[in-house]
Design a protein around this motif. Structure first.
Motif, PDB file in Angstrom:
ATOM      1  N   TYR A 100      -6.936 -11.134  -6.701  1.00 47.84           N
ATOM      2  CA  TYR A 100      -6.534  -9.944  -5.946  1.00 47.84           C
ATOM      3  C   TYR A 100      -5.273  -9.349  -6.552  1.00 47.84           C
ATOM      4  CZ  TYR A 100      -4.841  -7.093  -2.036  1.00 47.84           C
ATOM      5  OH  TYR A 100      -4.386  -6.057  -1.257  1.00 47.84           O
ATOM      6  N   LEU A 101      -5.309  -8.055  -6.863  1.00 52.30           N
ATOM      7  CA  LEU A 101      -4.160  -7.385  -7.474  1.00 52.30           C
ATOM      8  C   LEU A 101      -3.340  -6.587  -6.469  1.00 52.30           C
ATOM      9  CD1 LEU A 101      -5.796  -6.017 -10.737  1.00 52.30           C
ATOM     10  CD2 LEU A 101      -4.443  -8.102 -10.450  1.00 52.30           C
ATOM     11  N   GLY A 102      -3.979  -6.153  -5.398  1.00 50.48           N
ATOM     12  CA  GLY A 102      -3.287  -5.356  -4.404  1.00 50.48           C
ATOM     13  C   GLY A 102      -4.163  -4.220  -3.914  1.00 50.48           C
ATOM     14  N   THR A 103      -3.538  -3.210  -3.357  1.00 54.18           N
ATOM     15  CA  THR A 103      -4.263  -2.051  -2.840  1.00 54.18           C
ATOM     16  C   THR A 103      -4.261  -0.948  -3.894  1.00 54.18           C
ATOM     17  OG1 THR A 103      -3.672  -2.550  -0.558  1.00 54.18           O
ATOM     18  CG2 THR A 103      -4.338  -0.290  -1.046  1.00 54.18           C
ATOM     19  N   ARG A 104      -5.440  -0.442  -4.173  1.00 51.20           N
ATOM     20  CA  ARG A 104      -5.581   0.640  -5.150  1.00 51.20           C
ATOM     21  C   ARG A 104      -5.708   1.966  -4.413  1.00 51.20           C
ATOM     22  NH1 ARG A 104      -9.634   3.556  -8.091  1.00 51.20           N
ATOM     23  NH2 ARG A 104      -9.165   3.737 -10.326  1.00 51.20           N
ATOM     24  N   VAL A 105      -4.803   2.864  -4.696  1.00 51.08           N
ATOM     25  CA  VAL A 105      -4.813   4.207  -4.105  1.00 51.08           C
ATOM     26  C   VAL A 105      -5.121   5.198  -5.222  1.00 51.08           C
ATOM     27  CG1 VAL A 105      -3.483   5.954  -2.875  1.00 51.08           C
ATOM     28  CG2 VAL A 105      -3.116   3.514  -2.376  1.00 51.08           C
ATOM     29  N   SER A 106      -6.052   6.108  -4.988  1.00 53.54           N
ATOM     30  CA  SER A 106      -6.414   7.067  -6.032  1.00 53.54           C
ATOM     31  C   SER A 106      -6.716   8.429  -5.422  1.00 53.54           C
ATOM     32  CB  SER A 106      -7.620   6.575  -6.830  1.00 53.54           C
ATOM     33  OG  SER A 106      -8.757   6.440  -5.991  1.00 53.54           O
ATOM     34  N   ARG A 107      -6.645   9.423  -6.282  1.00 53.58           N
ATOM     35  CA  ARG A 107      -6.922  10.793  -5.856  1.00 53.58           C
ATOM     36  C   ARG A 107      -7.350  11.601  -7.083  1.00 53.58           C
ATOM     37  NH1 ARG A 107      -2.795  14.395  -2.079  1.00 53.58           N
ATOM     38  NH2 ARG A 107      -4.382  15.801  -1.225  1.00 53.58           N
ATOM     39  N   ARG A 108      -8.365  12.419  -6.926  1.00 52.08           N
ATOM     40  CA  ARG A 108      -8.848  13.263  -8.020  1.00 52.08           C
ATOM     41  C   ARG A 108      -8.389  14.702  -7.808  1.00 52.08           C
ATOM     42  NH1 ARG A 108     -12.184  11.067 -11.626  1.00 52.08           N
ATOM     43  NH2 ARG A 108     -13.137   9.047 -11.100  1.00 52.08           N
ATOM     44  N   PRO A 159       0.801  -1.227   0.000  1.00 48.96           N
ATOM     45  CA  PRO A 159       0.000   0.000   0.000  1.00 48.96           C
ATOM     46  C   PRO A 159       0.832   1.276   0.000  1.00 48.96           C
ATOM     47  CG  PRO A 159      -0.901  -1.586   1.546  1.00 48.96           C
ATOM     48  CD  PRO A 159       0.403  -2.146   1.077  1.00 48.96           C
ATOM     49  N   ASP A 160       1.949   1.278   0.732  1.00 47.62           N
ATOM     50  CA  ASP A 160       2.746   2.496   0.803  1.00 47.62           C
ATOM     51  C   ASP A 160       3.439   2.791  -0.522  1.00 47.62           C
ATOM     52  OD1 ASP A 160       3.662   4.644   2.609  1.00 47.62           O
ATOM     53  OD2 ASP A 160       5.649   3.848   2.088  1.00 47.62           O
ATOM     54  N   THR A 161       3.759   1.753  -1.278  1.00 50.32           N
ATOM     55  CA  THR A 161       4.348   1.957  -2.602  1.00 50.32           C
ATOM     56  C   THR A 161       3.344   2.619  -3.532  1.00 50.32           C
ATOM     57  OG1 THR A 161       5.806   0.034  -2.342  1.00 50.32           O
ATOM     58  CG2 THR A 161       5.404   0.817  -4.593  1.00 50.32           C
ATOM     59  N   ALA A 162       2.104   2.136  -3.493  1.00 52.82           N
ATOM     60  CA  ALA A 162       1.047   2.737  -4.319  1.00 52.82           C
ATOM     61  C   ALA A 162       0.816   4.180  -3.905  1.00 52.82           C
ATOM     62  CB  ALA A 162      -0.238   1.920  -4.194  1.00 52.82           C
ATOM     63  N   ARG A 163       0.809   4.420  -2.595  1.00 54.30           N
ATOM     64  CA  ARG A 163       0.578   5.782  -2.091  1.00 54.30           C
ATOM     65  C   ARG A 163       1.689   6.730  -2.544  1.00 54.30           C
ATOM     66  NH1 ARG A 163       2.541   9.118   0.990  1.00 54.30           N
ATOM     67  NH2 ARG A 163       4.205   7.666   1.556  1.00 54.30           N
ATOM     68  N   SER A 164       2.936   6.247  -2.522  1.00 49.42           N
ATOM     69  CA  SER A 164       4.071   7.086  -2.918  1.00 49.42           C
ATOM     70  C   SER A 164       3.983   7.455  -4.397  1.00 49.42           C
ATOM     71  CB  SER A 164       5.386   6.363  -2.637  1.00 49.42           C
ATOM     72  OG  SER A 164       5.564   6.162  -1.248  1.00 49.42           O
ATOM     73  N   ARG A 165       3.590   6.501  -5.238  1.00 54.01           N
ATOM     74  CA  ARG A 165       3.454   6.789  -6.666  1.00 54.01           C
ATOM     75  C   ARG A 165       2.375   7.843  -6.902  1.00 54.01           C
ATOM     76  NH1 ARG A 165       3.094   0.554  -8.335  1.00 54.01           N
ATOM     77  NH2 ARG A 165       5.321  -0.007  -8.240  1.00 54.01           N
ATOM     78  N   VAL A 166       1.257   7.659  -6.227  1.00 52.03           N
ATOM     79  CA  VAL A 166       0.153   8.622  -6.382  1.00 52.03           C
ATOM     80  C   VAL A 166       0.588  10.007  -5.924  1.00 52.03           C
ATOM     81  CG1 VAL A 166      -2.127   9.270  -5.483  1.00 52.03           C
ATOM     82  CG2 VAL A 166      -1.706   6.937  -6.274  1.00 52.03           C
ATOM     83  N   GLN A 167       1.264  10.068  -4.773  1.00 55.53           N
ATOM     84  CA  GLN A 167       1.683  11.370  -4.259  1.00 55.53           C
ATOM     85  C   GLN A 167       2.675  12.048  -5.193  1.00 55.53           C
ATOM     86  OE1 GLN A 167       0.229  12.816  -1.580  1.00 55.53           O
ATOM     87  NE2 GLN A 167       1.309  14.621  -2.373  1.00 55.53           N
ATOM     88  N   GLY A 168       3.563  11.269  -5.810  1.00 52.38           N
ATOM     89  CA  GLY A 168       4.507  11.841  -6.755  1.00 52.38           C
ATOM     90  C   GLY A 168       3.806  12.463  -7.950  1.00 52.38           C
ATOM     91  N   ASN A 169       2.815  11.757  -8.486  1.00 54.07           N
ATOM     92  CA  ASN A 169       2.057  12.289  -9.621  1.00 54.07           C
ATOM     93  C   ASN A 169       1.214  13.494  -9.217  1.00 54.07           C
ATOM     94  OD1 ASN A 169       2.874  10.687 -11.821  1.00 54.07           O
ATOM     95  ND2 ASN A 169       1.546   9.005 -11.171  1.00 54.07           N
ATOM     96  N   VAL A 170       0.638  13.453  -8.012  1.00 57.94           N
ATOM     97  CA  VAL A 170      -0.148  14.586  -7.528  1.00 57.94           C
ATOM     98  C   VAL A 170       0.727  15.832  -7.424  1.00 57.94           C
ATOM     99  CG1 VAL A 170      -1.346  15.532  -5.505  1.00 57.94           C
ATOM    100  CG2 VAL A 170      -1.919  13.243  -6.340  1.00 57.94           C
ATOM    101  N   ASP A 171       1.913  15.682  -6.877  1.00 57.13           N
ATOM    102  CA  ASP A 171       2.834  16.825  -6.761  1.00 57.13           C
ATOM    103  C   ASP A 171       3.177  17.398  -8.133  1.00 57.13           C
ATOM    104  OD1 ASP A 171       2.844  16.524  -4.025  1.00 57.13           O
ATOM    105  OD2 ASP A 171       4.742  15.409  -3.962  1.00 57.13           O
ATOM    106  N   ALA A 172       3.366  16.513  -9.124  1.00 56.66           N
ATOM    107  CA  ALA A 172       3.695  16.972 -10.475  1.00 56.66           C
ATOM    108  C   ALA A 172       2.533  17.755 -11.083  1.00 56.66           C
ATOM    109  CB  ALA A 172       4.058  15.768 -11.354  1.00 56.66           C
ATOM    110  N   VAL A 173       1.316  17.263 -10.859  1.00 55.79           N
ATOM    111  CA  VAL A 173       0.132  17.949 -11.401  1.00 55.79           C
ATOM    112  C   VAL A 173      -0.057  19.308 -10.732  1.00 55.79           C
ATOM    113  CG1 VAL A 173      -2.388  17.873 -11.575  1.00 55.79           C
ATOM    114  CG2 VAL A 173      -1.046  15.842 -12.111  1.00 55.79           C
ATOM    115  N   LEU A 174       0.075  19.349  -9.409  1.00 59.36           N
ATOM    116  CA  LEU A 174      -0.079  20.626  -8.700  1.00 59.36           C
ATOM    117  C   LEU A 174       0.963  21.643  -9.159  1.00 59.36           C
ATOM    118  CD1 LEU A 174      -0.868  19.362  -5.066  1.00 59.36           C
ATOM    119  CD2 LEU A 174      -2.471  20.305  -6.753  1.00 59.36           C
ATOM    120  N   SER A 175       2.187  21.187  -9.410  1.00 65.14           N
ATOM    121  CA  SER A 175       3.225  22.090  -9.913  1.00 65.14           C
ATOM    122  C   SER A 175       2.866  22.594 -11.312  1.00 65.14           C
ATOM    123  CB  SER A 175       4.572  21.373  -9.951  1.00 65.14           C
ATOM    124  OG  SER A 175       5.005  21.036  -8.645  1.00 65.14           O
TER     125      SER A 175
END
Length: 258
Positions: free
Chosen positions: A110-118, A61-77
Motif C-alpha cells: 500500500y502506497l497511500g491515497t491516489r488523487v487525480s484529476r484530468r 489524503p489531504d496532502t495529495a489533494r492539496s498537491r493536485v489542486q495546486g497543479n490544477v490551478d497552475a494549469v488553469l492559469s
C-alpha cells in the motif's frame, strides 16, 4: 428542375429519421440496385486540443489533494494566459482511490491515497498551444497525456459530405439503371453503415472495373496527428491536414424501362 430536385433531396436528408440511416440487414425481393456514394474533404485544422493528467499519492489524503489542486490551478492559469478557448477548458472531478505497487517478491504494498484529476482545453493556433506547453512544468505528477488537432466545423462538414454521398448514390443508380434499360422505381433503404448481405461485399472491398472481390482491409486512420519535436514537445509543433470521409449505401428498387 434540377435545382428543385436537389432541394427536395437535401430536405429529405435533413428530415430523415435517425433509424433510416441505420443498417438494415435485409434486401428487397424485387429487382434492385445497391450503390455506394462517398464524400471527402481535406481541411487544415483550426483547433488544437491538449489533455493533461494531474495526480499525487500520499499517505495523507489531504496532502495529495492539496498537491493536485495546486497543479490544477497552475494549469488553469496557463490555459487563460495563453488564450485557450474558454468553452473548451474542462476540469474533471477529483478521483480518489487507494494506490498500490507490487514488490520484487510479488506482494502488494500500500502506497497511500491516489488523487487525480484530468484537464483539457483547445487553442486556435499552434503558437498558443506551444506557448502553453512552455508554461507547464511537466512531471510525474503533471503529465501531458495527449495532443490532437481538430476542425471547428467538423459536425457541419460531415453533414455536407453525407449529403454529397447520398446525392452520388442517386446519380450512380440512375446511370446503372439506364445502362441496363431499367428505371428507378423508388428508394428502398439508405444507410451510412456498409451492408453485409449475401453479395459477398463489405466495407472497404467494393470492386472497381472488374476487380475480384477480396476481404475488406481495416480502414485507414485519419491523418490527424500533431507532429512534435524537441524535449517535452516544446520546441516545434506542426499540424498537417485532416481528411474527413463519409460513405452512404443505398438500395433503389428498379423496374423494366419499357
Amino acid at each position: 428542375m434540377k435545382l428543385l430536385s436537389a432541394l427536395l433531396w437535401s430536405s429529405l436528408l435533413a428530415t430523415m429519421a435517425p433509424s433510416a440511416w441505420a443498417q438494415a440487414n435485409t434486401i428487397p425481393s424485387q429487382p434492385h440496385l445497391l450503390v455506394k456514394g462517398e464524400g471527402a474533404r481535406t481541411v487544415m485544422p483550426d483547433r488544437f486540443a491538449v489533455e493533461l493528467l494531474v495526480k499525487s499519492t500520499d499517505l495523507q489524503p489531504d496532502t495529495a489533494r492539496s498537491r493536485v489542486q495546486g497543479n490544477v490551478d497552475a494549469v488553469l492559469s496557463a490555459f487563460k494566459r495563453n488564450h485557450a478557448l474558454p468553452e473548451s477548458v474542462v476540469a474533471d472531478n477529483l478521483t480518489i482511490q487507494p494506490d498500490y505497487r507490487y514488490s520484487v517478491q510479488g506482494k502488494q504494498e500500500y502506497l497511500g491515497t491516489r488523487v487525480s484529476r484530468r484537464l483539457k482545453g483547445s487553442f486556435g493556433t499552434t503558437g498558443d498551444l506551444q506557448a502553453f506547453l512552455r508554461a507547464v512544468d511537466a512531471s510525474d505528477d503533471l503529465q501531458i497525456s495527449s495532443m490532437r488537432p481538430g476542425y471547428s466545423r467538423e459536425a457541419a462538414l460531415r453533414g455536407e459530405l453525407k449529403a454529397e454521398a447520398a446525392t452520388q448514390t442517386r446519380a450512380s443508380a440512375k446511370h446503372l439503371a439506364t445502362a441496363y434499360g431499367a428505371r428507378i422505381a423508388g428508394l428502398y433503404s439508405i444507410s451510412d453503415v456498409a451492408p453485409n448481405f449475401a453479395y459477398g461485399v463489405q466495407a472497404g472491398s467494393w470492386p472497381r472495373g472488374g476487380d475480384m472481390v477480396t476481404p475488406p482491409n481495416p480502414p485507414a486512420p485519419a491523418q490527424t496527428s500533431i507532429e512534435t519535436t524537441g524535449a517535452r514537445a516544446r520546441e516545434s509543433i506542426e499540424a498537417g491536414p485532416i481528411t474527413y470521409t463519409e460513405n452512404v449505401y443505398a438500395i433503389f428498387l428498379i423496374s423494366d424501362g419499357t
